[in-house]
Every structure is written in C-alpha cells, then in structure tokens.
Design an enzyme around this catalytic site. Structure first.
Site, PDB file in Angstrom:
ATOM      1  N   ASP A  99       0.864  -1.164   0.000  1.00  0.00           N
ATOM      2  CA  ASP A  99       0.000   0.000   0.000  1.00  0.00           C
ATOM      3  C   ASP A  99       0.912   1.229   0.000  1.00  0.00           C
ATOM      4  O   ASP A  99       2.066   1.178   0.423  1.00  0.00           O
ATOM      5  CB  ASP A  99      -0.948  -0.015   1.208  1.00  0.00           C
ATOM      6  CG  ASP A  99      -2.135   0.931   1.001  1.00  0.00           C
ATOM      7  OD1 ASP A  99      -3.040   0.928   1.849  1.00  0.00           O
ATOM      8  OD2 ASP A  99      -2.146   1.666  -0.011  1.00  0.00           O
ATOM      9  N   ASP A 273      -7.677  -7.475   0.849  1.00  0.00           N
ATOM     10  CA  ASP A 273      -6.735  -7.550   1.983  1.00  0.00           C
ATOM     11  C   ASP A 273      -7.481  -7.059   3.210  1.00  0.00           C
ATOM     12  O   ASP A 273      -8.337  -6.162   3.092  1.00  0.00           O
ATOM     13  CB  ASP A 273      -5.510  -6.652   1.751  1.00  0.00           C
ATOM     14  CG  ASP A 273      -5.760  -5.231   2.241  1.00  0.00           C
ATOM     15  OD1 ASP A 273      -6.326  -4.432   1.466  1.00  0.00           O
ATOM     16  OD2 ASP A 273      -5.413  -4.939   3.413  1.00  0.00           O
TER      17      ASP A 273
HETATM   18  N1  LIG Z   1      -4.116   3.586  -0.270  1.00  0.00           N
HETATM   19  C1  LIG Z   1      -5.301   3.258   0.293  1.00  0.00           C
HETATM   20  N2  LIG Z   1      -5.340   2.283   1.234  1.00  0.00           N
HETATM   21  C2  LIG Z   1      -6.553   1.974   1.817  1.00  0.00           C
HETATM   22  C3  LIG Z   1      -6.584   1.015   2.837  1.00  0.00           C
HETATM   23  C4  LIG Z   1      -7.801   0.735   3.450  1.00  0.00           C
HETATM   24  N3  LIG Z   1      -8.115  -0.084   4.500  1.00  0.00           N
HETATM   25  C5  LIG Z   1      -9.437   0.103   4.698  1.00  0.00           C
HETATM   26  N4  LIG Z   1     -10.157  -0.455   5.657  1.00  0.00           N
HETATM   27  C6  LIG Z   1      -9.567  -1.268   6.713  1.00  0.00           C
HETATM   28  C7  LIG Z   1     -10.704  -1.394   7.677  1.00  0.00           C
HETATM   29  C8  LIG Z   1     -10.418  -2.268   8.819  1.00  0.00           C
HETATM   30  C9  LIG Z   1      -9.642  -1.797   9.880  1.00  0.00           C
HETATM   31  C10 LIG Z   1      -9.446  -2.633  10.981  1.00  0.00           C
HETATM   32  C11 LIG Z   1     -10.025  -3.914  11.000  1.00  0.00           C
HETATM   33  C12 LIG Z   1      -9.813  -4.802  12.151  1.00  0.00           C
HETATM   34  C13 LIG Z   1     -10.994  -4.660  13.120  1.00  0.00           C
HETATM   35  O1  LIG Z   1     -10.853  -5.635  14.131  1.00  0.00           O
HETATM   36  C14 LIG Z   1     -10.797  -4.348   9.918  1.00  0.00           C
HETATM   37  C15 LIG Z   1     -10.989  -3.521   8.818  1.00  0.00           C
HETATM   38  N5  LIG Z   1      -9.993   0.940   3.794  1.00  0.00           N
HETATM   39  C16 LIG Z   1      -8.982   1.384   3.024  1.00  0.00           C
HETATM   40  C17 LIG Z   1      -8.964   2.327   1.992  1.00  0.00           C
HETATM   41  C18 LIG Z   1      -7.739   2.636   1.403  1.00  0.00           C
HETATM   42  C19 LIG Z   1      -7.641   3.640   0.373  1.00  0.00           C
HETATM   43  O2  LIG Z   1      -8.642   4.265  -0.026  1.00  0.00           O
HETATM   44  N6  LIG Z   1      -6.425   3.915  -0.125  1.00  0.00           N
END
Ligand SMILES: Nc1nc2cc3nc(NCCc4ccc(CCO)cc4)[nH]c3cc2c(=O)[nH]1
Length: 379
Positions: A99, A273
């Site tokens: 990322d 992921d």
């Molecule tokens: N560059 C980039 N990276 C991302 C990573 C992300 N990761 C998420 N969500 C993760 C959500 C998430 C966070 C924690 C947990 C554990 C809970 O126990 C589960 C899901 N949305 C995301 C959006 C983006 C994005 O627009 N751009």
C-alpha cells in the site's frame, strides 16, 4: 503445496471463467502467480504477525501485503534496499503488494499537513518529520522491490460532504498521473490506480473512467471499509464495476469479513486484503464455516472438541476449544499464533472454494450454502 503455476516475465492477468459479474483467473508475474479471487494476508511490518512465511504459503496465500508507511518509518526503505529488498528481508519469495501510505498517514500519523505536493506528517513511533509525495511513495515501493505498487491517494472517512469527497477524488487522480510518471515501465511489475469518490456514485464513475484512461495494470476501489454500512460499500462497487476494464484485476482495499468478501466477489472484485483474520485471531475471535466464535467465551472452558475436525488446518483440528480458551484467557503467545493460523486458513479455504464455485458456474448456490453454514452456528 500449490504448484507454482507458470510465473511469467510480464505482469499479465487472465480471466479463466465468469459467473455473472464474478470472475476467476490468475495474475502471473516473475515472482509467481496470484489465483483470483485472492485474499492477501496483511504483513504490515514485514511480517504476517504470529506466522512463519512457509506457514502462510502452505495455507494457500499467493501474495502478502506490505505497508509503505510503516516500513519507511522502521526499519527504513533504503535500509531494506541495502539488505536486498523486502522479499529477501522477510523470506517471502512470492508476490508482494504494497500500500502507498496515504491511508496509513491519515489514520496513524500525527500533525499531518496535506497539500497538492503531498502530505507532511510526524511519525507515530518517534515523532520524526516526514514528507510523502506521489514520487516518494513510488520510490519507496521500488526500494522495497514491491511487485504491485499502489498509487498515493487521499482516502476520506465516511460519511463526508460531497464536495469533500470530490476534492479528494480529484487530487487522487492528479496523484495517479504523477505516480504513473514516477513509476515508468517495469514489465514484470504493476502500478495500480485507486478509485475514490466517497459514497457518491457519479464521483466514483468519474474516478474509474479517468483512471481507466491511464491504462494502468490494475484498479483498486479505495475509500471504502472506512465505517460505512455494507450496503453502501456494495452500492459503490456496483456503481464502479461497469466502468473498470474487464481484463484487469480489481482490488477492494481493506475488505473484509467473509460475508463482505463473498458479496464483493459476486460483484466482480478479484483481490482483497484485511487485518481482520490476523487481528481478530490475536484477540480470540475466529472465523469458521459455522460462523464466528469468540474463544474467550466461558462456554468453551470445558469443551474438549477441536474447532473443526474437518478442517485441513492443524490449529483447527489439533487442539481442544478448552485449551484454546485457556490460552486466550492467559493471553499466551501460542493462542494468538494458533487462532491467527485458524483464521488465515479459513480465509484461504473460502477463496479456494469461491474460485472453484465460479469455475463451476455455481457461485450463487455456494454463497447460499456458505451463509446457511454461518447462520447455523457452531455445532
Ligand atoms: N491507499 C489506500 N489504502 C486503503 C486502505 C484501506 N483499508 C481500509 N479499511 C480497513 C478497515 C479495517 C480496519 C481494521 C479492522 C480490524 C478490526 O478488528 C478491519 C478492517 N480501507 C482502506 C482504503 C484505502 C484507500 O482508499 N487507499
């Protein structure tokens, strides 16, 4: 062990079969092949927490995710490059997707300042000052030796005003162009664009179409799994999917639970992921074909049965629920390790079953059967 289906010098994606909007196929590149739909275990600090690399490979993972933000702060991208790159550093010779750092800077760092140029921030580890520009993000991912490089983007939390989503989406498009210029051409590697646009279908469509015109090697749907209800996430996928190139991989970032994944696969997503299986496992929460279980719960205290004796995963069939309950209560390392193993094995088994169901043209039936199993609960 999976046969290392022919790796290829060029980064290529082939769809082998379709079932509605869902696809199954393979992305091949010099370091190996990613069977899709694919789940990428998260290896943020150059390790999938609590797992040996061979173990991660043995349960069926073809690719792991690394994080530019964390690795640039510690141990440093130049240091990893001096030591031969991230694959050698962590003993993972298979594909790695990294990322770009945008999301992590906004969610983890302090004192951030976002401009057209990039984002300045202070490290959440030691407060040191850093600058992240599209060019620097690509440089870091190249220093790491990443096989799939993500563009630097701006991900807004939801809900947000339309004009806030629009501003971030347009900035991300300008940053995609700068990342494309900085990345150049590497036949065996890929730069993926990231679709933004908040929860506004028209912004999502504009972002997808502008990125498609850049002819990148793959497309992520970002800006989701940021607190919105599942139906909003699924509606955004539906809005975007028709405008993404059919012949290129689609990657839904940060997703998700098994239910999120099956719903997104049926809408045309190829890659996922999420920290969910590893982080939840460390806290005693597991995912099984019977649904979710929390091994902290006292009802497991004297249950001599394994989690799932039909599972191929040694952690799911080789120890009692009672013992695992004890390890979780005692916060023992082995409990975190075994339940991480259980979860990653279940996620990979689910992906393999999804690939098979799509190839057999029975995805809808498979999803219905799977949801029934989750609803029935543990035996
Ligand atoms: N560059 C980039 N990276 C991302 C990573 C992300 N990761 C998420 N969500 C993760 C959500 C998430 C966070 C924690 C947990 C554990 C809970 O126990 C589960 C899901 N949305 C995301 C959006 C983006 C994005 O627009 N751009």
């Amino acid at each position: 062990m999976q046969p290392d289906i022919a790796a290829t010098p060029e980064f290529t994606f082939k769809v082998a079969a379709r079932d509605g909007a869902a696809r199954t196929g393979a992305i091949s590149m010099p370091r190996g092949v990613i069977r899709t739909p694919a789940f990428m275990p998260v290896g943020t600090a150059a390790t999938v927490k609590g797992m040996y690399p061979e173990q991660v490979r043995a349960l069926g993972a073809d690719v792991v995710l690394g994080n530019t933000y964390h690795l640039m702060l510690r141990p440093g991208a130049e240091r990893i490059a001096r030591l031969g790159g991230l694959h050698k550093f962590m003993n993972w010779p298979h594909p790695i997707l990294t990322d770009s750092g945008g999301f992590q800077v906004m969610s983890l760092s302090q004192l951030r300042k976002l401009t057209e140029e990039g984002v300045t921030f202070q490290s959440h580890i030691d407060g040191s000052k850093h600058v992240m520009t599209p060019e620097r993000s690509v440089e870091i991912q190249n220093l790491l030796g990443s096989d799939i490089v993500m563009q630097l983007d701006e991900c807004v939390a939801l809900p947000c005003e339309d004009k806030v989503a629009e501003k971030a989406m347009r900035l991300s498009l300008r940053w995609a162009e700068r990342c494309k210029t900085a990345f150049g051409t590497h036949p065996g590697r890929a730069l993926f664009g990231i679709v933004q646009g908040g929860a506004v279908p028209s912004l999502r469509v504009e972002s997808a179409r502008e990125l498609a015109a850049m002819d990148l090697k793959g497309y992520a749907v970002g800006g989701l799994a940021v607190g919105e209800p599942q139906e909003v996430m699924l509606a955004m996928i539906e809005a975007v999917e028709p405008h993404l190139p059919q012949e290129k991989p689609r990657y839904l970032m940060g997703v998700g639970t098994p239910d999120d994944i099956v719903e997104a696969v049926s809408r045309g997503i190829d890659m996922f992921d999420c920290v969910m299986p590893t982080r939840a496992g460390r806290h005693g929460q597991i995912f099984t074909r019977f649904g979710r279980m929390n091994l902290k719960n006292a009802k497991h205290a004297e249950d001599p049965r394994p989690i799932d004796e039909q599972s191929a995963c040694p952690a799911a069939n080789g120890w009692s629920r009672s013992y695992l309950h004890h390890l979780v209560k005692a916060e023992e390392m082995l409990g975190k390790m075994l339940l991480t193993w259980v979860n990653l094995a279940y996620y990979q088994e689910l992906m393999a079953d999804l690939r098979g169901a799509i190839a057999a043209g029975r995805l809808a039936d498979f999803i219905a059967e799977t949801k029934e199993g989750w609803a029935r609960g543990e035996p």
